[in-house]
Scaffold this active site. Structure first.
Site, PDB file in Angstrom:
ATOM      1  N   ASP A   1       3.460   9.393  -0.955  1.00  0.00           N
ATOM      2  CA  ASP A   1       2.268   8.639  -0.576  1.00  0.00           C
ATOM      3  C   ASP A   1       2.104   7.514  -1.577  1.00  0.00           C
ATOM      4  OD1 ASP A   1      -0.042   8.136   0.934  1.00  0.00           O
ATOM      5  OD2 ASP A   1      -0.575  10.265   0.988  1.00  0.00           O
TER       6      ASP A   1
ATOM      7  N   HIS B   1       0.818  -1.222   0.000  1.00  0.00           N
ATOM      8  CA  HIS B   1       0.000   0.000   0.000  1.00  0.00           C
ATOM      9  C   HIS B   1       0.849   1.269   0.000  1.00  0.00           C
ATOM     10  CE1 HIS B   1      -4.097  -1.699   0.734  1.00  0.00           C
ATOM     11  NE2 HIS B   1      -3.355  -2.749   1.011  1.00  0.00           N
TER      12      HIS B   1
HETATM   13  C1  GDG Z   1      -2.158   3.930   3.202  1.00  0.00           C
HETATM   14  C2  GDG Z   1      -1.159   4.573   2.254  1.00  0.00           C
HETATM   15  C3  GDG Z   1      -2.864   4.466   0.433  1.00  0.00           C
HETATM   16  C4  GDG Z   1      -8.194  10.393   7.552  1.00  0.00           C
HETATM   17  N1  GDG Z   1      -8.462  11.221   8.567  1.00  0.00           N
HETATM   18  C5  GDG Z   1      -9.661  10.860   9.055  1.00  0.00           C
HETATM   19  C6  GDG Z   1     -10.129   9.769   8.307  1.00  0.00           C
HETATM   20  N2  GDG Z   1      -9.205   9.496   7.399  1.00  0.00           N
HETATM   21  C7  GDG Z   1      -9.363   8.445   6.384  1.00  0.00           C
HETATM   22  C8  GDG Z   1      -9.528   9.044   5.015  1.00  0.00           C
HETATM   23  C9  GDG Z   1      -9.064   7.901   4.116  1.00  0.00           C
HETATM   24  C10 GDG Z   1      -8.031   7.216   4.999  1.00  0.00           C
HETATM   25  O1  GDG Z   1      -8.243   7.613   6.333  1.00  0.00           O
HETATM   26  C11 GDG Z   1      -6.618   7.643   4.646  1.00  0.00           C
HETATM   27  O2  GDG Z   1      -6.213   7.026   3.507  1.00  0.00           O
HETATM   28  P1  GDG Z   1      -4.935   7.543   2.695  1.00  0.00           P
HETATM   29  O3  GDG Z   1      -4.897   6.797   1.445  1.00  0.00           O
HETATM   30  O4  GDG Z   1      -5.056   8.997   2.470  1.00  0.00           O
HETATM   31  O5  GDG Z   1      -3.670   7.334   3.633  1.00  0.00           O
HETATM   32  P2  GDG Z   1      -3.022   6.210   4.641  1.00  0.00           P
HETATM   33  O6  GDG Z   1      -3.785   6.090   5.879  1.00  0.00           O
HETATM   34  O7  GDG Z   1      -1.609   6.638   4.815  1.00  0.00           O
HETATM   35  O8  GDG Z   1      -3.098   4.822   3.834  1.00  0.00           O
HETATM   36  C12 GDG Z   1      -1.880   5.364   1.175  1.00  0.00           C
HETATM   37  C13 GDG Z   1      -3.752   3.700   1.411  1.00  0.00           C
HETATM   38  O9  GDG Z   1      -2.975   3.012   2.398  1.00  0.00           O
HETATM   39  C14 GDG Z   1      -4.619   2.663   0.680  1.00  0.00           C
HETATM   40  O10 GDG Z   1      -3.854   1.788  -0.074  1.00  0.00           O
HETATM   41  O11 GDG Z   1      -3.677   5.261  -0.406  1.00  0.00           O
HETATM   42  O12 GDG Z   1      -0.950   5.903   0.260  1.00  0.00           O
HETATM   43  O13 GDG Z   1      -0.254   5.413   2.971  1.00  0.00           O
HETATM   44  O14 GDG Z   1     -10.093   7.019   3.829  1.00  0.00           O
HETATM   45  O15 GDG Z   1     -10.854   9.410   4.828  1.00  0.00           O
HETATM   46  N3  GDG Z   1     -11.296   9.151   8.536  1.00  0.00           N
HETATM   47  C15 GDG Z   1     -12.070   9.630   9.540  1.00  0.00           C
HETATM   48  N4  GDG Z   1     -11.665  10.678  10.317  1.00  0.00           N
HETATM   49  C16 GDG Z   1     -10.492  11.334  10.106  1.00  0.00           C
HETATM   50  O16 GDG Z   1     -10.158  12.278  10.811  1.00  0.00           O
HETATM   51  N5  GDG Z   1     -13.241   9.033   9.808  1.00  0.00           N
END
Ligand code: GDG
Length: 457
Positions: A365, A157
């Site tokens: 990312d 990921h």
């Molecule tokens: C890893 C990889 C890759 C965030 N703040 C809150 C919240 N979130 C949710 C978002 C989104 C998720 O968390 C974050 O996903 P990301 O993709 O932006 O980042 P990572 O957590 O680092 O995930 C990344 C991912 O895996 C999938 O393969 O895209 O590159 O690092 O869904 O909405 N959700 C809530 N409150 C928050 O304050 N409820």
């Protein structure tokens, strides 16, 4: 149909949409095949024996959940130590933040061995096994050592860095070699595949569909980019819920005379938060028409707080936000609203929709799902603008966003200004293209492509 076995460090309840698109997508595939989801229970046993842990079995409809406890020592070396203290920073190009404690690797191997041992006891001969993320890279190698012959796929990921950076991981040869125990390895982006190819150097074939084949260590491995997406319909439906509507209306009323810029992420040094606040400061400095109006809401949900680098980031961020507010704030306007708490998932679409501009500016990312969620949440008649880092995997797909180099704070500020001033027609055109892109390549497309490729090996 073979039974699907998903292995990841943590499990989400596949029945709860509150846990997000990935859990929904994997949950659907698990439900369809009466599958098994295996991982850490989240429980740490203070006086537990390293390499041992109780297995808990639960059922969630047709899906079986199997979770294992970790001893304190295993948790600290496998999870905090090697996974989040070495692999996470190095894979995000932050060698300066890695903790090269020689003791961590032992815990990482031990937990992967233990997981393999516990999982092997639950496997059937024709299971298809899909392992997720950097915590579990050597899992297939351990399963193979125990004689398991099942099809096994792995998806990373986070980004895979180029060879010179990867070589900062003291055990990188062992780690990369262990990937060859899988039948298929998936990365988020073409850039990651290219880095893998340069590291291994023995690509035997690549076709125009992006399917690569590598031969090394007496094995053949299929490798491909599978950019992850979101469940657009699920997220749009969430946006029609009362919580999201209330959030939107509350924000709209409160900021009726102001422009809202928004950042949402886990508090993580890969997300470029200090650079973003510095760029926002320059926006206020260089474009004074924004004074008294532009407001940045930055949600930084608490994450991995027992890793030192995260505590330091929090301090830096709090001081940067404080100084912007101190230097520019008025009695009736604070430029930065920094919130170190998470927002309920059901309210998120409303918050995204209220924002004129989303700042998704990570330094690195794997993909970044916030960028995609922001697009899914917009009103197509009056959509907000996405400012996206070119160092997010999502930038390979989302070409109609405004792409920035987050280290270049002056140009990022300039792009923020451009986003705030973008004419309606251009906003609509960019949003249409981005929405189509995230719909075509959504999380179901991602899952099906991965599983089809794994079944075809
Ligand atoms: C890893 C990889 C890759 C965030 N703040 C809150 C919240 N979130 C949710 C978002 C989104 C998720 O968390 C974050 O996903 P990301 O993709 O932006 O980042 P990572 O957590 O680092 O995930 C990344 C991912 O895996 C999938 O393969 O895209 O590159 O690092 O869904 O909405 N959700 C809530 N409150 C928050 O304050 N409820």
């Amino acid at each position: 149909m073979s039974r699907l076995v998903v292995v990841s460090n943590r499990l989400a309840d596949p029945r709860k949409t509150a846990s997000g698109g990935l859990a929904v997508a994997l949950g659907q595939a698990l439900q369809a095949s009466g599958g098994l989801w295996f991982g850490w229970s989240g429980k740490v046993v203070e006086d537990g024996t390293p390499g041992e842990g109780d297995v808990h079995l639960q059922t969630a409809g047709p899906v079986q959940l199997a979770t294992v406890d970790l001893s304190r020592e295993d948790h600290d070396s496998y999870y905090l130590g090697y996974s989040n203290g070495v692999l996470w920073p190095v894979f995000h190009y932050r060698l300066d933040l890695a903790d090269f404690d020689a003791g961590f690797i032992g815990g990482y191997r031990r937990v992967n061995q233990m997981f393999a041992h516990k999982l092997a006891a639950l496997l059937r001969p024709d299971d298809v096994i899909w392992v997720h993320d950097y915590h579990l890279i050597p899992l297939a190698a351990e399963l193979r050592n125990m004689g398991c012959q099942q099809r096994m796929g792995f998806f990373l990921h986070i980004p895979l860095p180029p060879p010179l950076i990867l070589a900062a991981v003291p055990e990188h040869e062992w780690l990369m070699r262990s990937l060859f125990a899988y039948d298929l390895v998936g990365f988020q982006s073409e850039a990651d595949v290219a880095h893998f190819s340069r590291y291994v150097g023995t690509e035997t074939s690549a076709d125009i569909l992006g399917e690569h084949e590598f031969r090394a260590f007496g094995k053949t491995l299929q490798v491909q980019a599978f950019p992850i997406g979101i469940d657009v319909d699920e997220f749009t439906a969430l946006g029609r819920g009362q919580e999201a509507i209330d959030m939107y209306e509350q924000m709209r009323d409160e900021y009726s005379r102001r422009r809202l810029l928004l950042g949402v992420e886990r508090m993580d040094y890969s997300k470029g938060l200090p650079q973003r606040i510095k760029a926002f400061r320059q926006l206020l400095q260089n474009y004074p028409e924004n004074l008294g109006s532009a407001t940045l809401i930055q949600i930084a949900a608490p994450s991995r707080e027992s890793v030192d680098a995260y505590a330091a980031l929090r301090q830096e961020l709090e001081s940067l936000c404080g100084s912007v507010n101190g230097d520019f704030g008025e009695l009736d306007w604070m430029p930065v609203r920094y919130i170190h708490r998470s927002v309920a998932r059901k309210r998120l679409p409303g918050l995204y929709r209220a924002a004129s501009v989303a700042l998704v500016t990570p330094l690195r990312d794997g993909m970044n799902l916030v960028a995609k969620e922001f697009i899914a949440a917009q009103d197509p008649e009056d959509p907000g603008v996405l400012v996206l880092s070119r160092f997010a995997g999502a930038a390979e797909q989302m070409r109609d966003a405004l792409l920035v180099n987050p280290y270049d704070t002056t140009r990022t500020a300039e792009t923020m200004q451009r986003a705030l001033q973008m004419p309606l027609e251009e906003r609509q055109r960019r949003h249409r293209a981005l929405l189509q892109q995230i719909r075509e390549q959504d999380v179901h497309w991602w899952r099906q492509r991965f599983l089809n490729a794994l079944n075809a090996v």
